[in-house]
Design a protein around this motif. Sequence first.
Motif, PDB file in Angstrom:
ATOM      1  N   ASP A   1       5.393   8.566  17.282  1.00  0.00           N
ATOM      2  CA  ASP A   1       4.927   9.284  18.476  1.00  0.00           C
ATOM      3  C   ASP A   1       3.424   9.070  18.672  1.00  0.00           C
ATOM      4  O   ASP A   1       2.954   8.817  19.776  1.00  0.00           O
ATOM      5  CB  ASP A   1       5.193  10.792  18.321  1.00  0.00           C
TER       6      ASP A   1
ATOM      7  N   THR B   1      -0.369  10.126   6.707  1.00  0.00           N
ATOM      8  CA  THR B   1      -1.704   9.649   7.064  1.00  0.00           C
ATOM      9  C   THR B   1      -1.672   8.880   8.388  1.00  0.00           C
ATOM     10  O   THR B   1      -0.604   8.453   8.854  1.00  0.00           O
ATOM     11  CB  THR B   1      -2.239   8.700   5.983  1.00  0.00           C
TER      12      THR B   1
ATOM     13  N   LEU C   1       7.443   5.354   2.819  1.00  0.00           N
ATOM     14  CA  LEU C   1       7.641   4.323   1.801  1.00  0.00           C
ATOM     15  C   LEU C   1       8.505   4.805   0.630  1.00  0.00           C
ATOM     16  O   LEU C   1       9.390   4.082   0.166  1.00  0.00           O
ATOM     17  CB  LEU C   1       6.273   3.852   1.282  1.00  0.00           C
TER      18      LEU C   1
ATOM     19  N   GLY D   1       3.284   8.239   1.374  1.00  0.00           N
ATOM     20  CA  GLY D   1       4.600   7.888   0.857  1.00  0.00           C
ATOM     21  C   GLY D   1       5.766   8.555   1.567  1.00  0.00           C
ATOM     22  O   GLY D   1       6.910   8.424   1.135  1.00  0.00           O
ATOM     23  N   THR D   2       5.507   9.249   2.658  1.00  0.00           N
ATOM     24  CA  THR D   2       6.621   9.974   3.298  1.00  0.00           C
ATOM     25  C   THR D   2       7.648   9.010   3.881  1.00  0.00           C
ATOM     26  O   THR D   2       8.804   9.359   4.061  1.00  0.00           O
ATOM     27  CB  THR D   2       6.137  10.919   4.411  1.00  0.00           C
TER      28      THR D   2
ATOM     29  N   TYR E   1       0.836  -1.198   0.000  1.00  0.00           N
ATOM     30  CA  TYR E   1       0.000   0.000   0.000  1.00  0.00           C
ATOM     31  C   TYR E   1       0.870   1.246   0.000  1.00  0.00           C
ATOM     32  O   TYR E   1       1.889   1.322   0.686  1.00  0.00           O
ATOM     33  CB  TYR E   1      -0.894   0.037   1.248  1.00  0.00           C
TER      34      TYR E   1
ATOM     35  N   ALA F   1       0.395   5.141   0.960  1.00  0.00           N
ATOM     36  CA  ALA F   1      -0.434   6.242   1.462  1.00  0.00           C
ATOM     37  C   ALA F   1       0.262   7.528   1.034  1.00  0.00           C
ATOM     38  O   ALA F   1       0.485   7.736  -0.150  1.00  0.00           O
ATOM     39  CB  ALA F   1      -0.641   6.115   2.959  1.00  0.00           C
TER      40      ALA F   1
HETATM   41  C1  LIG Z   1      12.507  13.250   8.165  1.00  0.00           C
HETATM   42  C2  LIG Z   1      11.371  12.559   8.860  1.00  0.00           C
HETATM   43  C3  LIG Z   1      11.143  12.792  10.201  1.00  0.00           C
HETATM   44  C4  LIG Z   1      10.100  12.155  10.848  1.00  0.00           C
HETATM   45  N1  LIG Z   1       9.923  12.378  12.176  1.00  0.00           N
HETATM   46  C5  LIG Z   1       8.932  11.711  12.826  1.00  0.00           C
HETATM   47  C6  LIG Z   1       8.726  11.871  14.229  1.00  0.00           C
HETATM   48  O1  LIG Z   1       9.421  12.653  14.890  1.00  0.00           O
HETATM   49  N2  LIG Z   1       7.742  11.163  14.824  1.00  0.00           N
HETATM   50  C7  LIG Z   1       6.946  10.316  14.113  1.00  0.00           C
HETATM   51  O2  LIG Z   1       6.066   9.704  14.695  1.00  0.00           O
HETATM   52  N3  LIG Z   1       7.113  10.146  12.791  1.00  0.00           N
HETATM   53  C8  LIG Z   1       8.091  10.812  12.142  1.00  0.00           C
HETATM   54  N4  LIG Z   1       8.250  10.607  10.811  1.00  0.00           N
HETATM   55  C9  LIG Z   1       7.520   9.525  10.159  1.00  0.00           C
HETATM   56  C10 LIG Z   1       6.200   9.945   9.618  1.00  0.00           C
HETATM   57  O3  LIG Z   1       5.301  10.093  10.676  1.00  0.00           O
HETATM   58  C11 LIG Z   1       5.755   8.821   8.691  1.00  0.00           C
HETATM   59  O4  LIG Z   1       6.597   8.844   7.551  1.00  0.00           O
HETATM   60  C12 LIG Z   1       4.335   8.987   8.231  1.00  0.00           C
HETATM   61  O5  LIG Z   1       3.463   8.987   9.313  1.00  0.00           O
HETATM   62  C13 LIG Z   1       3.950   7.865   7.288  1.00  0.00           C
HETATM   63  O6  LIG Z   1       2.680   8.128   6.733  1.00  0.00           O
HETATM   64  P1  LIG Z   1       2.426   8.019   5.176  1.00  0.00           P
HETATM   65  O7  LIG Z   1       0.983   8.244   4.971  1.00  0.00           O
HETATM   66  O8  LIG Z   1       3.340   8.880   4.436  1.00  0.00           O
HETATM   67  O9  LIG Z   1       2.789   6.478   4.945  1.00  0.00           O
HETATM   68  P2  LIG Z   1       3.499   5.767   3.733  1.00  0.00           P
HETATM   69  O10 LIG Z   1       4.906   6.141   3.672  1.00  0.00           O
HETATM   70  O11 LIG Z   1       2.682   5.901   2.516  1.00  0.00           O
HETATM   71  O12 LIG Z   1       3.372   4.273   4.235  1.00  0.00           O
HETATM   72  C14 LIG Z   1       4.103   3.786   5.330  1.00  0.00           C
HETATM   73  C15 LIG Z   1       3.846   2.283   5.454  1.00  0.00           C
HETATM   74  O13 LIG Z   1       2.522   2.043   5.863  1.00  0.00           O
HETATM   75  C16 LIG Z   1       1.818   1.230   4.915  1.00  0.00           C
HETATM   76  N5  LIG Z   1       0.460   1.743   4.892  1.00  0.00           N
HETATM   77  C17 LIG Z   1       0.102   3.038   4.748  1.00  0.00           C
HETATM   78  N6  LIG Z   1      -1.216   3.175   4.901  1.00  0.00           N
HETATM   79  C18 LIG Z   1      -1.724   1.947   5.127  1.00  0.00           C
HETATM   80  C19 LIG Z   1      -3.033   1.431   5.385  1.00  0.00           C
HETATM   81  N7  LIG Z   1      -4.083   2.230   5.428  1.00  0.00           N
HETATM   82  N8  LIG Z   1      -3.159   0.101   5.603  1.00  0.00           N
HETATM   83  C20 LIG Z   1      -2.100  -0.711   5.565  1.00  0.00           C
HETATM   84  N9  LIG Z   1      -0.848  -0.296   5.328  1.00  0.00           N
HETATM   85  C21 LIG Z   1      -0.660   1.022   5.129  1.00  0.00           C
HETATM   86  C22 LIG Z   1       2.582   1.363   3.638  1.00  0.00           C
HETATM   87  O14 LIG Z   1       2.465   0.216   2.848  1.00  0.00           O
HETATM   88  C23 LIG Z   1       4.008   1.544   4.155  1.00  0.00           C
HETATM   89  O15 LIG Z   1       4.585   0.307   4.437  1.00  0.00           O
HETATM   90  C24 LIG Z   1       9.268  11.271  10.134  1.00  0.00           C
HETATM   91  C25 LIG Z   1       9.471  11.059   8.786  1.00  0.00           C
HETATM   92  C26 LIG Z   1      10.508  11.685   8.132  1.00  0.00           C
HETATM   93  C27 LIG Z   1      10.704  11.445   6.669  1.00  0.00           C
END
Ligand SMILES: Cc1cc2nc3c(=O)[nH]c(=O)nc-3n(C[C@H](O)[C@H](O)[C@H](O)COP(=O)(O)OP(=O)(O)OC[C@H]3O[C@@H](n4cnc5c(N)ncnc54)[C@H](O)[C@@H]3O)c2cc1C
Lengths: 751, 351
Positions: free
Chosen positions: B164, B108, B33, B30-31, B26, B28
């Motif tokens: 967090d 997300t 992935l 992508g931050t 999946y 979402a």
């Molecule tokens: C520089 C940096 C600093 C960060 N600092 C923090 C921090 O201080 N604290 C913190 O908590 N986070 C931090 N993050 C992480 C950030 O919170 C996550 O990257 C973000 O929450 C992921 O969400 P996304 O929607 O982009 O997921 P994606 O990158 O799209 O997906 C992440 C994973 O989840 C899976 N996935 C996504 N949605 C679903 C779904 N609905 N069902 C099943 N599987 C799913 C995907 O397949 C993938 O494996 C940081 C990230 C970066 C790049």
Amino acid sequence: MPELNLTSAPAHLRHGSSIGQPLTRRDGVLKVKGQATYAADNHPPGMLFAVMAVSSIAHGRVTSLDVAAAKRHPGVVDVMTPDHKPQLAIDPEIKTNPFVFRMEVLQSNEVRYANQPIAVVIAETLEAATEGAVLLAPCYETLPALVGLDAGESFVPPVVGVGNPAENHRGDVEAGLASAEKQIDVVYETPPQYHNAMEPHAIVASWDDDSVQIDMPTQGLMLSLTRVAELFGIAHDKIHIRSPFLGGGFGSKGLMAGPPVLGLMAAKLVGRPVKLVLRREQMYGPVGHRAPTRQRLRIGADGEGCLTALDHHARTVSSTFDDFYEPAADASHTLYAAPAIRTSHDAVRVNTGTPLFMRAPGEATGSIALESAIDEMAWACGMDPLAFRLKNYAEVEPITGKPFSSKALRACYDQGAARFGWSKRSLQPRQTRDDAGLLVGWGMGTATFPALMFQAEARAAIRRDGTGAMEIGAHDMGQGAWTALAQIAADAVGLDIDRVEFKAGTSDLPDAGIAGGSAHTATAGAAIHSAGAAVIAKLADLATKDQRSPLFGAGNAGVIARDGRLIRRDDENRSESYTEILARAGVAEVEARGTGAPNPAAMEEYAMHAHGAVFAEVKVDPELGQIRVTRMVGAFAAGRIVNPHLVKSQLFGGMIWGMSFALHEEAITDRRSGRIMNANLGEYHIPVNADVPPLDVITVDEYDPHVNALGIKGVGEIGITGSAGAVANAVWHATGVRVRRFPIRIEELLT
Amino acid sequence: MKQFDYVRPATVAEAVAAAAQPGATYLAAGTNLLDLMKGGVSRPDRLVDVTHLDGLDQIERLADGSVRIGALVSNADLAHDAEFAKSYPAVVEALLSGASAQLRNAATVGGNLLQRTRCAYFYDTASRCNKREAGSGCDAREGENRTHAVLGWSESCIATHPSDFCVPLVALDAIVEIEGRNGRREIALDELHRLPGHTPERESALEPGDLIVAVRLPPAAPGFAAHARYLKVRERTSYAFAVVSAAAALRIENGKIAEARLALGGVAAKPWRARAAEDVLRGVAPTADAFQDAAWRALADAKPSGDNAYKIELARRIVVRALTLAAAGTPARIPALPASPFASTSGAIHA
Ligand SMILES: Cc1cc2nc3c(=O)[nH]c(=O)nc-3n(C[C@H](O)[C@H](O)[C@H](O)COP(=O)(O)OP(=O)(O)OC[C@H]3O[C@@H](n4cnc5c(N)ncnc54)[C@H](O)[C@@H]3O)c2cc1C
Ligand code: SF4
């Protein structure tokens, strides 16, 4: 590259002197609109993308690359390897001058550090080239990696920094220490750090027969051009480099490194324009870094708190194949008036890319150790750190005994301390808490950086339409050269800044030397100043020798140039415009060249340095150990301030960098593999906005008749020095814990 | 970049079918992935983009007093929902202490729950990592591991889960709603992430194709709103992962703790619910001694996995502080420096 359309906010335009005015940067609007073309923004027709494959081992040999697999990938055009590459005209291992560093341009299968380029994949798209590089799936013969400050047999390097002796002394250090009433003997460590300019190294290269067009960020257009010429065996006039903007360099873009050469080779190999941009993690290897240090300081003082001896030894590292030695101990040469001073260096060789100049090389690493140790010494003597520094104020340069060309450090101490409120500081550490119960600490550090001059040339012209031109191949790394140098140019030719066509940033302009050593404004500025004077002299010649001119007979020395007119010095009512002079003489324009260079006689006579004093307040959570800087005041004396606005920004940037040195920055190296484990901006911490407190910069007036014609000292690097130590000392004052390994970590404060 | 298929299903059922194929993942926001893909850490054959699915971006208040957060609600939208913040302040404080404003705008809820560890050896494809490549070894074990796990780790893997958001969620008994090949099911968030054991490559209870559709907070959760905090110690004021964090939530009645909730972040491969500590707090007055006692209980089983013994002591202190802050009462506004030890510092204008 589109026509540069530099702007100034009209409110900032001023008649009369441009130097000293706080103009906003003239390239600001372009940058905000995304119209400032950085190297990687260029896309000549037919351009291909090159991606480097880099080594995942730090030491050994590449035994195989699956070139066939990479080539099969759709879009891949060619793969450049040690066996398949254009021939260079000279061996890249040959150091043709001291400013040439060895580089990896696929000359062999040998791997000397992690992230070394081992192949280049060239493809129609960035994605295809990137995947091609993965498909190469290199195999290695791995040898044990040399890692860290104790990696092997140490040795005394022949020179440190740029040609400085590895050891220096004055007076008898051992006797000084023996006679001391108070003594400290402490060891400080600083980590490897990487420049991490926002703009990665990039090149777009287009060959046309044996001539080449290059877009590449460089801090040294002419040095780069010369190196390209010798590597590819082509004449200087066959090479054109454009570098109008750099997204930061900090020393890493000063000298030609391997990756841009690989871009040139790739373009030659495929006969099409090629773009090669480093990925962030690829910048942790082939483009330089600040070496780690371990510094031992032995300091003695008598019962009055006067230093009796200062012994500063620094251990550092260089690569296994080239020499650059962080001259950390040299920081002790200039600041404190010890009757006996010894500085020395030794080094070990490790499997890294060769260390390089990084913003305040030597001064930054040395300063945090020296300023911390001086703070320890003040505490040992029971003295206020500022009083202790004043007690040991150097009236002449301690290591040489030379007088200073100017030194307003006392005023920096006074003004900085007053602004900060230093007099209310408790002598004892861990005495102060804020309303929320956080520990509060105050620390200070002395800043210093040499006032250097390199070589530069400029060409000035004055045209019949009353405008002027100034041409110099100068570099704007973000520091504001487009603005500050144009201000100097405007004054040099006696015109408003918007009447002077200021050209910079390409290799076909007169050589501006290198934008480094905090000397660019001084050096390029001196060339501009002298070119302006020369062209005005020619114009004055035309006027004062012509009976029809109201200036007839005034003689060269008798006129001044202002607002587009030559004016008789002794009678301001007699003047004539540039247009009138040139029209009558029937010439379209007059032009002249001028140079900027160090003055050996003055250098022989005087020690030349900028100085400053930085005061910092930190808060520390008493139980959890998290640290936050809450206030910083820096007072700096750096000669003539060309543009107070830009200078402040430089000093802010340096102070933030100093804070980063004390609290954040570190390349974490795996001690087994020699790989850097945080080669990205998420995990290689630098301060974010929330870490940066209100900063207060005072520029202290300083007139220096010796450093150069305009009295300019640099401001690019000095801000780091002093600041790093001030923050570290504030952490001690807050907590009572003296941390001697940087960056200061939470666990060290969990007392 | 490796070539991959990109599919954008129209319905949840289509999404589940598309993602059940081997090599599918999946996407979402992508931050996380996409970073992993750029680094060659994840090399999926097919991305199933869920961001266009209808109905997963709502925050719904249910009749029984629970709240249902759609998996596609952005971290920022959730944090800035005033009503949500009032009922679940520690969740919002945790969200706002994570990543940066730009990342929170994109990230997300589902992606945050399933973000991967930040272990540097996991990201570095030249290193051995059991999580990335089952059975290859763990280079972190003897490597640079000062931020690694102190609870629940195994010889196979010492990584931590970095979220967090998950920490207060697990403290508040959040429930995860999952749509899979066999229809819908729900599990406690506490059961979503697995401890490494011998199979660190299996990070969660999800099966191929399982899609997180929502996270629910049960009716009891808002009962802690008056005394709920998140505290995160990190190496810079913002934009850094937790070295150690804690969510503490108390229901205080007549000067006594009627019920306590406590969870730790940055210490284990999952958000770490400290039930033993909660137990000792039940029915006692919110005193420093009680909090100390709870902290000792919470870390009773902790052991260093490398150069990180300090994290155990730090975690104890964070527990005490988080409980102390919670007992003092939730501030009327989320601090400008959320979850920071410097949250109370005046004049802070950035987060
Ligand atoms: C520089 C940096 C600093 C960060 N600092 C923090 C921090 O201080 N604290 C913190 O908590 N986070 C931090 N993050 C992480 C950030 O919170 C996550 O990257 C973000 O929450 C992921 O969400 P996304 O929607 O982009 O997921 P994606 O990158 O799209 O997906 C992440 C994973 O989840 C899976 N996935 C996504 N949605 C679903 C779904 N609905 N069902 C099943 N599987 C799913 C995907 O397949 C993938 O494996 C940081 C990230 C970066 C790049
Ligand atoms: S700690 Fe886990 S994630 Fe890190 S290298 Fe070891 S197995 Fe991989």
